[in-house]
Design a protein around this motif. Structure first.
Motif, PDB file in Angstrom:
ATOM      1  N   SER A  11      -2.502   6.922   0.095  1.00 40.55           N
ATOM      2  CA  SER A  11      -3.232   5.929   0.882  1.00 40.55           C
ATOM      3  C   SER A  11      -3.926   6.585   2.069  1.00 40.55           C
ATOM      4  O   SER A  11      -3.751   7.771   2.345  1.00 40.55           O
ATOM      5  CB  SER A  11      -2.266   4.856   1.389  1.00 40.55           C
ATOM      6  OG  SER A  11      -1.405   5.407   2.373  1.00 40.55           O
ATOM      7  N   LYS A  69       6.720  -7.864  -7.892  1.00 41.61           N
ATOM      8  CA  LYS A  69       5.526  -8.648  -7.557  1.00 41.61           C
ATOM      9  C   LYS A  69       5.668  -9.237  -6.149  1.00 41.61           C
ATOM     10  O   LYS A  69       4.718  -9.204  -5.348  1.00 41.61           O
ATOM     11  CB  LYS A  69       5.334  -9.768  -8.577  1.00 41.61           C
ATOM     12  CG  LYS A  69       4.135 -10.675  -8.300  1.00 41.61           C
ATOM     13  CD  LYS A  69       2.823  -9.917  -8.438  1.00 41.61           C
ATOM     14  CE  LYS A  69       1.619 -10.852  -8.454  1.00 41.61           C
ATOM     15  NZ  LYS A  69       1.439 -11.582  -7.187  1.00 41.61           N
ATOM     16  N   GLY A  75       5.226  -6.571  -3.601  1.00 36.48           N
ATOM     17  CA  GLY A  75       3.804  -6.256  -3.451  1.00 36.48           C
ATOM     18  C   GLY A  75       3.092  -7.271  -2.576  1.00 36.48           C
ATOM     19  O   GLY A  75       2.268  -6.904  -1.730  1.00 36.48           O
ATOM     20  N   ALA A  99       1.261  -6.753   1.025  1.00 38.29           N
ATOM     21  CA  ALA A  99      -0.127  -7.189   1.182  1.00 38.29           C
ATOM     22  C   ALA A  99      -0.286  -8.036   2.440  1.00 38.29           C
ATOM     23  O   ALA A  99      -1.304  -7.945   3.145  1.00 38.29           O
ATOM     24  CB  ALA A  99      -0.576  -7.981  -0.049  1.00 38.29           C
ATOM     25  N   GLU A 124      -2.274  -3.502   0.740  1.00 32.62           N
ATOM     26  CA  GLU A 124      -2.547  -4.155  -0.535  1.00 32.62           C
ATOM     27  C   GLU A 124      -2.414  -3.189  -1.714  1.00 32.62           C
ATOM     28  O   GLU A 124      -2.357  -1.983  -1.551  1.00 32.62           O
ATOM     29  CB  GLU A 124      -3.949  -4.768  -0.507  1.00 32.62           C
ATOM     30  CG  GLU A 124      -4.119  -5.823   0.584  1.00 32.62           C
ATOM     31  CD  GLU A 124      -5.512  -6.432   0.578  1.00 32.62           C
ATOM     32  OE1 GLU A 124      -6.326  -6.001  -0.249  1.00 32.62           O
ATOM     33  OE2 GLU A 124      -5.754  -7.316   1.407  1.00 32.62           O
ATOM     34  N   SER A 125      -2.354  -3.777  -2.891  1.00 32.64           N
ATOM     35  CA  SER A 125      -2.426  -3.087  -4.191  1.00 32.64           C
ATOM     36  C   SER A 125      -1.164  -2.333  -4.588  1.00 32.64           C
ATOM     37  O   SER A 125      -1.179  -1.599  -5.574  1.00 32.64           O
ATOM     38  CB  SER A 125      -3.622  -2.125  -4.237  1.00 32.64           C
ATOM     39  OG  SER A 125      -3.397  -0.952  -3.456  1.00 32.64           O
ATOM     40  N   TYR A 164       1.586  -3.538  -5.951  1.00 29.88           N
ATOM     41  CA  TYR A 164       2.052  -4.036  -7.249  1.00 29.88           C
ATOM     42  C   TYR A 164       1.230  -3.422  -8.383  1.00 29.88           C
ATOM     43  O   TYR A 164       1.790  -2.950  -9.383  1.00 29.88           O
ATOM     44  CB  TYR A 164       1.962  -5.557  -7.290  1.00 29.88           C
ATOM     45  CG  TYR A 164       2.388  -6.142  -8.625  1.00 29.88           C
ATOM     46  CD1 TYR A 164       3.714  -6.109  -9.023  1.00 29.88           C
ATOM     47  CD2 TYR A 164       1.440  -6.716  -9.487  1.00 29.88           C
ATOM     48  CE1 TYR A 164       4.101  -6.633 -10.250  1.00 29.88           C
ATOM     49  CE2 TYR A 164       1.830  -7.245 -10.703  1.00 29.88           C
ATOM     50  CZ  TYR A 164       3.158  -7.193 -11.086  1.00 29.88           C
ATOM     51  OH  TYR A 164       3.548  -7.697 -12.298  1.00 29.88           O
ATOM     52  N   ASP A 165      -0.087  -3.414  -8.238  1.00 29.43           N
ATOM     53  CA  ASP A 165      -0.939  -2.811  -9.269  1.00 29.43           C
ATOM     54  C   ASP A 165      -0.659  -1.317  -9.391  1.00 29.43           C
ATOM     55  O   ASP A 165      -0.653  -0.761 -10.493  1.00 29.43           O
ATOM     56  CB  ASP A 165      -2.421  -3.029  -8.927  1.00 29.43           C
ATOM     57  CG  ASP A 165      -2.821  -4.491  -9.010  1.00 29.43           C
ATOM     58  OD1 ASP A 165      -2.155  -5.246  -9.747  1.00 29.43           O
ATOM     59  OD2 ASP A 165      -3.782  -4.886  -8.321  1.00 29.43           O
ATOM     60  N   PHE A 166      -0.419  -0.671  -8.256  1.00 29.71           N
ATOM     61  CA  PHE A 166      -0.122   0.761  -8.267  1.00 29.71           C
ATOM     62  C   PHE A 166       1.176   1.050  -9.022  1.00 29.71           C
ATOM     63  O   PHE A 166       1.236   1.950  -9.863  1.00 29.71           O
ATOM     64  CB  PHE A 166      -0.009   1.269  -6.825  1.00 29.71           C
ATOM     65  CG  PHE A 166       0.345   2.718  -6.714  1.00 29.71           C
ATOM     66  CD1 PHE A 166      -0.646   3.704  -6.732  1.00 29.71           C
ATOM     67  CD2 PHE A 166       1.667   3.126  -6.584  1.00 29.71           C
ATOM     68  CE1 PHE A 166      -0.315   5.039  -6.633  1.00 29.71           C
ATOM     69  CE2 PHE A 166       2.003   4.459  -6.483  1.00 29.71           C
ATOM     70  CZ  PHE A 166       1.009   5.427  -6.508  1.00 29.71           C
TER      71      PHE A 166
END
Length: 342
Positions: free
Chosen positions: A220, A251, A254, A258, A263-264, A266-268
């Motif tokens: 990051s 989730k 995450g 956020a 942010e992001s 969870y997607d990571f």
């Protein structure tokens, strides 16, 4: 009271005069007296506070090795109303007696079983308690020796989340159990009598989460302070979940990050090769590495907050040295006195 007791009973399993394991069965449940309530409240608190618990489920014969489904079937019969609580616990005692008979080291103990509710969930608590000798002073100032249950040192105990079992029979973590001091092997016979199979490697999941968090902050554009704030927030979230007996939800974690402007995650975490379950129990002992560095070896023990790395604590991997700026006052006093003495 933080728990509501439905049923509780104690049976004894011990060696008879021939050196064989035998059951001494109580014919009716314990009365919900003040003593019973106090005992179960203490056990609930002690058990909930135990770190490093394992998690599992009722194994299926032939699918999960030699798993025995007799305990699970007896529990289901009780839950369905086809048998009473005492009948169920008698079956459990006999199963434990048969399992204990396989081991030469076993001395038996008192099998406590209780159904109770806490935090909107129904539980079955199962523990093999030992007796501990103590001395007391009588009214006439004479000494008397007696035995009492050792509630502070429970090593063989498991708790079945009946609510989760009913809602999700495919779950692999509705049974929690205390790991022995030397690892899972110490408690094998206790889990085997229930037909429990380890389903979730909690330590591995928590360490994987830490790995994902470290990779996330490393990639990051956060400042050093912001990175530590991220680690601290992850630890706080997980500790809060553990405190109320809830699972870590990746989730939800995450979303929490956020809300803090990170942010992001969870997607990571989902996009990487981390093999994280969507939900898993928290292991605070593993998660502490998010906040602290600690290590022991060669007669040296060192521990410090992660935020001090690079500031008060300077690590040089080339020379294999650590420089500490601002020695803690109590340690400095000890060192100064030793130097003066020499």
């Amino acid at each position: 009271m933080t728990i509501s007791i439905e049923q509780a009973i104690i049976h004894e399993i011990s060696l008879d005069s021939q050196g064989q394991m035998a059951c001494r069965l109580r014919p009716q449940p314990l009365l919900n007296s003040q003593a019973v309530e106090a005992m179960l409240e203490e056990l609930h608190q002690t058990y909930s506070g135990k770190a490093g618990k394992g998690f599992g489920y009722f194994g299926v014969p032939n699918e999960d090795g030699d798993a025995n489904d007799a305990f699970a079937n007896a529990l289901q019969a009780y839950r369905d109303g086809r048998s009473g609580f005492v009948d169920f616990t008698v079956v459990a005692s006999q199963l434990l007696q048969a399992e204990l008979a396989k081991y030469d080291f076993s001395q038996g103990g008192f099998l406590l079983m209780s159904c109770y509710s806490a935090m909107a969930s129904d539980y079955l608590f199962v523990a093999l308690l030992s007796a501990k000798s103590s001395m007391t002073v009588l009214d006439d100032m004479e000494l008397s020796q007696n035995n009492h249950l050792d509630l502070n040192n429970i090593q063989l105990a498991a708790r079945i989340d009946l609510t989760e079992l009913q809602a999700d029979k495919a779950s692999k973590k509705y049974i929690s159990f205390i790991r022995g001091r030397a690892g899972r092997k110490v408690a094998d016979f206790f889990l085997d009598f229930m037909g429990c199979v380890e389903g979730v490697n909690t330590k591995a999941q928590n360490k994987t989460l830490i790995h994902a968090v470290e990779d996330f902050v490393a990639g990051s554009e956060l400042t050093k302070d912001e990175r530590q704030q991220c680690r601290d927030r992850v630890f706080e979230y997980c500790a809060e979940r553990a405190e109320v007996g809830a699972d870590i939800e990746v989730k939800d974690l995450g979303d929490t990050l956020a809300d803090q402007g990170m942010e992001s995650f969870y997607d990571f975490a989902c996009g990487g090769n981390y093999e994280l379950d969507d939900e898993f129990p928290a292991d605070k002992a593993s998660l502490r590495s998010l906040k602290k560095f600690s290590g022991t070896g060669g007669g040296v023990t060192l521990s410090f907050d992660g935020g001090h790395l690079g500031e008060r604590v300077i690590y040089d991997p080339i020379s294999d040295t650590i420089l500490i700026k601002g020695v803690p006052a109590n340690l400095k006093d000890q060192l100064d006195r030793r130097l003066k003495g020499e």
